[in-house]
Design a protein around this motif. Structure first.
Motif, PDB file in Angstrom:
ATOM      1  N   UNK A 403       0.799  -1.213   0.000  1.00 56.67           N
ATOM      2  CA  UNK A 403       0.000   0.000   0.000  1.00 56.67           C
ATOM      3  C   UNK A 403       0.839   1.273   0.000  1.00 56.67           C
ATOM      4  N   UNK A 404       0.314   2.286  -0.686  1.00 61.03           N
ATOM      5  CA  UNK A 404       0.864   3.639  -0.612  1.00 61.03           C
ATOM      6  C   UNK A 404       0.053   4.391   0.435  1.00 61.03           C
ATOM      7  N   UNK A 405       0.723   4.983   1.417  1.00 62.62           N
ATOM      8  CA  UNK A 405       0.042   5.743   2.458  1.00 62.62           C
ATOM      9  C   UNK A 405       0.202   7.229   2.186  1.00 62.62           C
ATOM     10  N   UNK A 406      -0.918   7.883   1.916  1.00 64.86           N
ATOM     11  CA  UNK A 406      -0.900   9.319   1.652  1.00 64.86           C
ATOM     12  C   UNK A 406      -1.149  10.131   2.920  1.00 64.86           C
ATOM     13  N   UNK A 407      -1.698   9.495   3.924  1.00 65.43           N
ATOM     14  CA  UNK A 407      -2.008  10.155   5.184  1.00 65.43           C
ATOM     15  C   UNK A 407      -2.521   9.126   6.163  1.00 65.43           C
ATOM     16  N   UNK A 408      -2.885   9.544   7.383  1.00 71.50           N
ATOM     17  CA  UNK A 408      -3.315   8.581   8.412  1.00 71.50           C
ATOM     18  C   UNK A 408      -4.574   7.807   8.026  1.00 71.50           C
ATOM     19  N   UNK A 409      -5.410   8.379   7.160  1.00 71.81           N
ATOM     20  CA  UNK A 409      -6.662   7.711   6.810  1.00 71.81           C
ATOM     21  C   UNK A 409      -6.816   7.522   5.305  1.00 71.81           C
ATOM     22  N   UNK A 410      -5.718   7.601   4.566  1.00 68.41           N
ATOM     23  CA  UNK A 410      -5.794   7.481   3.115  1.00 68.41           C
ATOM     24  C   UNK A 410      -4.681   6.570   2.614  1.00 68.41           C
ATOM     25  N   UNK A 411      -5.067   5.473   2.005  1.00 67.97           N
ATOM     26  CA  UNK A 411      -4.099   4.518   1.487  1.00 67.97           C
ATOM     27  C   UNK A 411      -4.617   3.952   0.177  1.00 67.97           C
ATOM     28  N   UNK A 412      -3.695   3.374  -0.600  1.00 65.76           N
ATOM     29  CA  UNK A 412      -4.062   2.906  -1.937  1.00 65.76           C
ATOM     30  C   UNK A 412      -3.166   1.760  -2.367  1.00 65.76           C
ATOM     31  N   UNK A 413      -3.788   0.753  -2.982  1.00 64.28           N
ATOM     32  CA  UNK A 413      -3.070  -0.334  -3.637  1.00 64.28           C
ATOM     33  C   UNK A 413      -3.059  -0.003  -5.125  1.00 64.28           C
ATOM     34  N   UNK A 414      -1.891   0.337  -5.687  1.00 64.99           N
ATOM     35  CA  UNK A 414      -1.880   0.909  -7.037  1.00 64.99           C
ATOM     36  C   UNK A 414      -2.266  -0.117  -8.102  1.00 64.99           C
ATOM     37  N   UNK A 415      -2.012  -1.390  -7.853  1.00 61.98           N
ATOM     38  CA  UNK A 415      -2.498  -2.492  -8.686  1.00 61.98           C
ATOM     39  C   UNK A 415      -2.090  -3.780  -7.988  1.00 61.98           C
ATOM     40  N   UNK A 416      -2.446  -4.918  -8.558  1.00 58.98           N
ATOM     41  CA  UNK A 416      -2.040  -6.203  -7.973  1.00 58.98           C
ATOM     42  C   UNK A 416      -0.737  -6.715  -8.572  1.00 58.98           C
ATOM     43  N   UNK A 417      -0.573  -6.478  -9.871  1.00 63.88           N
ATOM     44  CA  UNK A 417       0.614  -6.965 -10.581  1.00 63.88           C
ATOM     45  C   UNK A 417       1.037  -5.936 -11.630  1.00 63.88           C
ATOM     46  N   UNK A 418       2.356  -5.842 -11.860  1.00 64.35           N
ATOM     47  CA  UNK A 418       2.904  -4.969 -12.911  1.00 64.35           C
ATOM     48  C   UNK A 418       3.709  -5.829 -13.871  1.00 64.35           C
ATOM     49  N   UNK A 419       3.406  -5.723 -15.168  1.00 63.20           N
ATOM     50  CA  UNK A 419       4.079  -6.544 -16.177  1.00 63.20           C
ATOM     51  C   UNK A 419       5.191  -5.752 -16.861  1.00 63.20           C
TER      52      UNK A 419
END
Length: 551
Positions: A403-419
């Motif tokens: 996960x990318x954490x942008x703040x205490x309550x904001x996170x993101x999984x940018x994708x599952x796999x990168x080719x």
């Protein structure tokens, strides 16, 4: 005001059988006033009285016949104009109307025809593509519809309010199934003429220019007389094992995802399956007594590893995703609800999905072997185990749960796999509309966060794992978000998606391509799920599952 369906009568037949009404003599010279009913609610003691008695000895006055009890009062006036009947209600009188006789969307259409384009005050919507959340949005001052940020392809517009474009018709109005109009000066002796004018506005097609999306998707009320016919068509599809039918959980599970499902066929057996695989569910339906309904007599239990319910017990109807045609209209069943779908909207969405590149053959992803993935102890989820498998076999970078954490309550999984070709795979099994909603949201959220330094740091690290430290950074024009979906259904992925998932993907396509990225689809072939017959639960006191099973 409520418009009654054609064929309804302007008398007590259009009232609930349980309502307590008294017919009043009509004294108006207006012959369109057919019947007037006074409706009295049951006597009740106010709920706050118990709290008040903690502070004082509250007693009713000696001359008060009702004591400390109150009752609600309302009225229903049936007005007939232009061969249609309108029920004008006062107070709580609307509770007395039989829902089966109400013309759904009447008030909404009148409001859409008459509201001033730049003097809209608010809307109420319900998500139908991604969730079933009700949301009411009000503007601080009157404005245009676009200011309300309604996702017109994904949300059902239930109610619309604002200033009237014709101040003689109303100063303001609000419409849903019912219509409420505000007039500074109005005599109810003229109610017949007002009803006739309302019906003229209802018949207008002006709303199609201002709100062209209004008829795209229309929920069918559970009390609508057409429901039994639609259910019969869907039941026939299940009996014939129609390959266009799919099964999906009606709502996101609040506590945890199920370990397995168990389906009961009344007294014809109880069967366990790991997932809602179409072929497996069909094989269970075949065991149901032909006199029973596969929609209503097959019950679905979503269970955790210990056999506890993770959701309430649903009839199979709540899990069915299918489309039928009845009297020239297309209907869609999703989460136990029927929706009327405008043919032009269906064509539009299908054309948008068909135009999305399909990378299934190019990627040639490994088969989704459900039993092996479930048995894999390296990850708690089949999806996680699959992503690890693909990463190790193909040399893709694993980003699942990173996960990318942008703040205490904001996170993101940018994708599952990168080719190595810059494809960002977002992977999900087609087990529910909610699951695929998360898949679409992942691609949209990831594309919108592209410019954030924290996002770029993770992406650069992942890209360098493939291309090395001297790699040229990925440009957004080089990236394709691939919505990668595992399903056991035969045929092209674009032909097997739930309709509301297609709606979301079409919306995703607009948002992601507008940001400069490409979008593609890819199918993962999934094994059919094994069906196991299990012992029936013994009925015991307090055993909700057993009681539900025996019902």
């Amino acid at each position: 005001m409520y418009l009654l369906r054609e064929g309804a009568s302007a008398d007590s037949e259009s009232l609930r059988a349980s309502s307590k009404w008294t017919e009043s003599e009509v004294t108006s010279s207006d012959t369109s006033i057919k019947q007037v009913y006074l409706v009295a609610g049951p006597k009740r003691t106010p709920g706050w009285l118990a709290d008040l008695n903690l502070l004082a000895d509250v007693q009713a006055a000696d001359d008060d016949d009702d004591g400390l009890e109150t009752r609600s009062l309302g009225a229903v006036v049936f007005v007939q104009r232009s061969d249609r009947i309108v029920a004008v209600t006062f107070g709580t009188g609307y509770h007395a109307l039989d829902p089966a006789h109400i013309e759904r969307g009447f008030g909404l259409r009148v409001a859409a025809n008459m509201v001033a384009a730049r003097q809209i005050r608010g809307v109420q919507t319900r998500g139908i593509a991604s969730n079933s959340r009700d949301q009411k949005t009000l503007l601080p001052v009157d404005g245009e519809f676009s200011e309300l940020n309604v996702e017109v392809d994904e949300d059902w517009l239930r109610q619309l309010s604002g200033k009237s474009a014709d101040r003689e018709f109303a100063s303001s109005l609000s419409g849903s199934d019912s219509l409420t109009v505000s007039l500074p000066d109005f005599s109810f002796s003229l109610i017949g003429d007002k009803v006739e004018r309302v019906l003229e506005v209802y018949a207008s097609k002006d709303y199609e220019k201002k709100f062209p999306f209004l008829n795209q998707v229309t929920p069918v009320d559970r009390s609508d007389p057409v429901i039994p016919s639609l259910d019969a068509l869907a039941a026939e599809q299940l009996r014939k094992q129609d390959p266009t039918v799919a099964f999906a959980a009606p709502d996101p599970f609040e506590r945890e995802d199920p370990d397995r499902y168990e389906l009961t066929c009344s007294y014809d057996g109880r069967f366990a399956i790991a997932d809602l695989d179409t072929a497996s569910v069909f094989s269970i339906i075949k065991k149901l007594n032909k006199k029973k309904s596969p929609l209503h007599d097959v019950r679905v239990y979503a269970l955790d590893a210990d056999g506890n319910n993770v959701d309430r017990v649903h009839p199979l109807k709540d899990y069915v995703q299918t489309e039928v045609t009845h009297d020239g209209t297309d209907f869609l069943l999703s989460a136990g609800l029927w929706f009327a779908i405008h043919k032009d909207f269906v064509k539009q969405v299908n054309a948008q999905i068909a135009a999305i590149p399909d990378l299934t053959e190019e990627l040639d992803l490994p088969r989704w072997k459900s039993a092996e993935l479930k048995a894999d102890s390296s990850d708690k989820t089949s999806e996680g185990s699959y992503n690890k498998l693909v990463a190790s076999q193909r040399g893709y970078v694993l980003l699942d749960k990173d996960l990318v954490y942008f703040g205490p309550h904001e996170k993101l999984e940018i994708s599952d796999l990168l080719t190595p070709d810059g494809e960002m795979l977002c992977v999900k099994a087609a087990s529910s509309s909610a699951t695929l909603s998360h898949l679409v949201a992942q691609a949209v959220d990831s594309s919108s966060a592209w410019g954030d330094p924290k996002y770029q740091k993770m992406l650069t690290r992942a890209w360098e794992e493939i291309e090395g430290k001297d790699a040229v950074p990925l440009d957004r024009g080089d990236v394709t978000f691939v919505l990668t979906i595992a399903t056991s259904k035969a045929g092209a992925l674009s032909d097997n998606l739930f309709f509301f998932t297609k709606v979301q993907i079409a919306s995703c396509l607009k948002l992601v391509t507008r940001a400069g990225f490409k979008v593609a689809l890819a199918k993962i072939e999934m094994d059919e799920i094994e069906v196991k017959k299990v012992a029936r639960k013994k009925k015991s006191d307090g055993d909700e599952t057993a009681q539900e099973d025996a019902a």
